[in-house]
Design a protein around this motif. Structure first.
Motif, PDB file in Angstrom:
ATOM      1  N   GLY A  63     -20.313 -51.479   3.010  1.00 59.73           N
ATOM      2  CA  GLY A  63     -19.465 -50.704   4.209  1.00 59.73           C
ATOM      3  C   GLY A  63     -18.216 -51.152   4.813  1.00 59.73           C
ATOM      4  N   GLU A  64     -18.197 -52.234   4.197  1.00 61.89           N
ATOM      5  CA  GLU A  64     -16.925 -53.016   5.338  1.00 61.89           C
ATOM      6  C   GLU A  64     -16.059 -52.831   4.228  1.00 61.89           C
ATOM      7  OE1 GLU A  64     -18.716 -56.750   7.440  1.00 61.89           O
ATOM      8  OE2 GLU A  64     -17.953 -57.438   5.835  1.00 61.89           O
ATOM      9  N   ASN A  65     -16.337 -53.030   2.719  1.00 64.09           N
ATOM     10  CA  ASN A  65     -15.287 -52.629   1.677  1.00 64.09           C
ATOM     11  C   ASN A  65     -15.153 -51.021   0.962  1.00 64.09           C
ATOM     12  OD1 ASN A  65     -15.509 -54.560   0.839  1.00 64.09           O
ATOM     13  ND2 ASN A  65     -16.807 -55.196  -0.801  1.00 64.09           N
ATOM     14  N   ARG A  66     -16.298 -50.427   1.885  1.00 60.83           N
ATOM     15  CA  ARG A  66     -15.786 -49.077   2.083  1.00 60.83           C
ATOM     16  C   ARG A  66     -14.882 -48.370   2.323  1.00 60.83           C
ATOM     17  NH1 ARG A  66     -20.785 -48.088   0.635  1.00 60.83           N
ATOM     18  NH2 ARG A  66     -21.296 -48.131   3.075  1.00 60.83           N
ATOM     19  N   GLN A  67     -14.840 -49.107   3.939  1.00 62.91           N
ATOM     20  CA  GLN A  67     -13.797 -48.487   4.896  1.00 62.91           C
ATOM     21  C   GLN A  67     -12.902 -48.901   4.641  1.00 62.91           C
ATOM     22  OE1 GLN A  67     -14.547 -49.489   8.902  1.00 62.91           O
ATOM     23  NE2 GLN A  67     -16.713 -50.004   8.410  1.00 62.91           N
ATOM     24  N   ALA A  68     -12.604 -50.161   3.974  1.00 56.65           N
ATOM     25  CA  ALA A  68     -10.698 -50.226   3.818  1.00 56.65           C
ATOM     26  C   ALA A  68     -10.257 -49.911   2.688  1.00 56.65           C
ATOM     27  CB  ALA A  68     -11.364 -51.971   3.205  1.00 56.65           C
ATOM     28  N   ARG A  69     -11.336 -49.447   1.638  1.00 61.58           N
ATOM     29  CA  ARG A  69     -10.959 -48.097   0.784  1.00 61.58           C
ATOM     30  C   ARG A  69      -9.940 -47.267   1.089  1.00 61.58           C
ATOM     31  NH1 ARG A  69     -15.305 -50.344  -1.704  1.00 61.58           N
ATOM     32  NH2 ARG A  69     -16.909 -49.223  -2.184  1.00 61.58           N
ATOM     33  N   ASP A  70     -11.803 -46.118   1.559  1.00 60.62           N
ATOM     34  CA  ASP A  70     -11.013 -45.183   2.639  1.00 60.62           C
ATOM     35  C   ASP A  70      -9.910 -45.080   3.228  1.00 60.62           C
ATOM     36  OD1 ASP A  70     -13.785 -43.984   1.609  1.00 60.62           O
ATOM     37  OD2 ASP A  70     -14.642 -44.051   3.073  1.00 60.62           O
ATOM     38  N   SER A  71      -9.667 -46.527   4.057  1.00 56.13           N
ATOM     39  CA  SER A  71      -8.832 -46.141   4.826  1.00 56.13           C
ATOM     40  C   SER A  71      -6.885 -46.521   3.669  1.00 56.13           C
ATOM     41  CB  SER A  71      -9.174 -48.034   5.243  1.00 56.13           C
ATOM     42  OG  SER A  71      -9.830 -47.261   6.613  1.00 56.13           O
ATOM     43  N   ALA A  72      -6.680 -47.960   2.568  1.00 49.79           N
ATOM     44  CA  ALA A  72      -6.506 -47.573   2.582  1.00 49.79           C
ATOM     45  C   ALA A  72      -6.078 -46.210   1.431  1.00 49.79           C
ATOM     46  CB  ALA A  72      -6.564 -48.523   0.680  1.00 49.79           C
ATOM     47  N   ALA A  73      -6.544 -45.044   1.014  1.00 51.80           N
ATOM     48  CA  ALA A  73      -6.444 -44.009   0.059  1.00 51.80           C
ATOM     49  C   ALA A  73      -5.911 -43.540   1.484  1.00 51.80           C
ATOM     50  CB  ALA A  73      -7.989 -43.214  -0.197  1.00 51.80           C
ATOM     51  N   MET A  74      -5.898 -43.099   2.669  1.00 52.13           N
ATOM     52  CA  MET A  74      -5.759 -42.548   3.838  1.00 52.13           C
ATOM     53  C   MET A  74      -3.715 -42.674   4.300  1.00 52.13           C
ATOM     54  SD  MET A  74      -5.285 -42.577   7.405  1.00 52.13           S
ATOM     55  CE  MET A  74      -5.571 -44.297   7.535  1.00 52.13           C
ATOM     56  N   MET A  75      -4.475 -43.830   3.828  1.00 56.74           N
ATOM     57  CA  MET A  75      -2.837 -45.363   3.846  1.00 56.74           C
ATOM     58  C   MET A  75      -2.007 -44.070   2.647  1.00 56.74           C
ATOM     59  SD  MET A  75      -0.630 -47.149   2.912  1.00 56.74           S
ATOM     60  CE  MET A  75      -1.520 -48.642   2.129  1.00 56.74           C
ATOM     61  N   ARG A  76      -2.404 -43.847   1.711  1.00 61.50           N
ATOM     62  CA  ARG A  76      -1.148 -43.848   0.809  1.00 61.50           C
ATOM     63  C   ARG A  76      -1.088 -42.330   0.923  1.00 61.50           C
ATOM     64  NH1 ARG A  76      -2.974 -43.763  -5.409  1.00 61.50           N
ATOM     65  NH2 ARG A  76      -1.214 -43.464  -6.243  1.00 61.50           N
ATOM     66  N   ASP A  77      -2.020 -41.501   1.247  1.00 62.12           N
ATOM     67  CA  ASP A  77      -2.032 -40.255   1.358  1.00 62.12           C
ATOM     68  C   ASP A  77      -0.823 -39.823   2.262  1.00 62.12           C
ATOM     69  OD1 ASP A  77      -4.030 -39.533  -0.517  1.00 62.12           O
ATOM     70  OD2 ASP A  77      -5.211 -38.976   1.373  1.00 62.12           O
ATOM     71  N   ALA A  78      -0.621 -40.362   3.065  1.00 64.08           N
ATOM     72  CA  ALA A  78       0.399 -40.237   4.481  1.00 64.08           C
ATOM     73  C   ALA A  78       1.373 -40.800   3.571  1.00 64.08           C
ATOM     74  CB  ALA A  78       0.395 -40.732   5.552  1.00 64.08           C
ATOM     75  N   VAL A  79       1.560 -42.086   2.902  1.00 65.84           N
ATOM     76  CA  VAL A  79       3.183 -41.935   2.356  1.00 65.84           C
ATOM     77  C   VAL A  79       3.518 -40.987   1.698  1.00 65.84           C
ATOM     78  CG1 VAL A  79       4.063 -43.590   1.189  1.00 65.84           C
ATOM     79  CG2 VAL A  79       2.811 -45.157   3.209  1.00 65.84           C
ATOM     80  N   GLU A  80       2.752 -40.930   1.079  1.00 65.91           N
ATOM     81  CA  GLU A  80       2.772 -40.023  -0.456  1.00 65.91           C
ATOM     82  C   GLU A  80       3.535 -38.720   0.443  1.00 65.91           C
ATOM     83  OE1 GLU A  80       2.269 -39.114  -3.612  1.00 65.91           O
ATOM     84  OE2 GLU A  80       2.242 -40.715  -3.493  1.00 65.91           O
ATOM     85  N   ARG A  81       3.885 -38.064   1.947  1.00 71.10           N
ATOM     86  CA  ARG A  81       4.040 -37.213   2.113  1.00 71.10           C
ATOM     87  C   ARG A  81       6.291 -37.501   2.723  1.00 71.10           C
ATOM     88  NH1 ARG A  81      -0.417 -36.604   6.156  1.00 71.10           N
ATOM     89  NH2 ARG A  81       0.613 -38.430   7.562  1.00 71.10           N
TER      90      ARG A  81
END
Length: 101
Positions: A63-81
């Motif tokens: 679950g911790e790994n999943r949270q980290a991957r999901d958060s990293a993907a969300m961060m990447r989406d924000a940076v893509e702007r």
């Protein structure tokens, strides 16, 4: 609390965005979910790379790994702007070493 690191390659800026907007956006986005311990910009093979270290609330390992991957993907989406991105890696601190998640 488990410590994670995300590494995101930056391949270019979107028009109208200053270089500092890239790191600011990454830290702000990741900070909405986790405590960001450190952040830096490095060159990896001549390509700029954002490195952000952050903590995830302790639950269970996968679950911790999943949270980290999901958060990293969300961060990447924000940076893509504000920037064009390349490879994204998520690593977990385990026994003094960073290992891919």
């Amino acid at each position: 609390m488990p410590s994670f690191q995300t590494r995101l390659k930056i391949t270019g800026l979107r028009p109208g965005n200053p270089p500092e907007a890239v790191m600011d956006t990454a830290v702000e986005a990741l900070g909405t979910r986790h405590h960001v311990e450190a952040h830096q910009l490095q060159l990896a093979g001549g390509v700029p790379q954002l490195n952000l270290r952050f903590l995830v609330d302790a639950t269970e390992y996968s679950g911790e790994n999943r949270q980290a991957r999901d958060s990293a993907a969300m961060m990447r989406d924000a940076v893509e702007r504000v920037a064009l991105t390349g490879a994204l890696a998520v690593l977990r601190r385990s026994r003094g070493r960073w290992t891919p998640v």
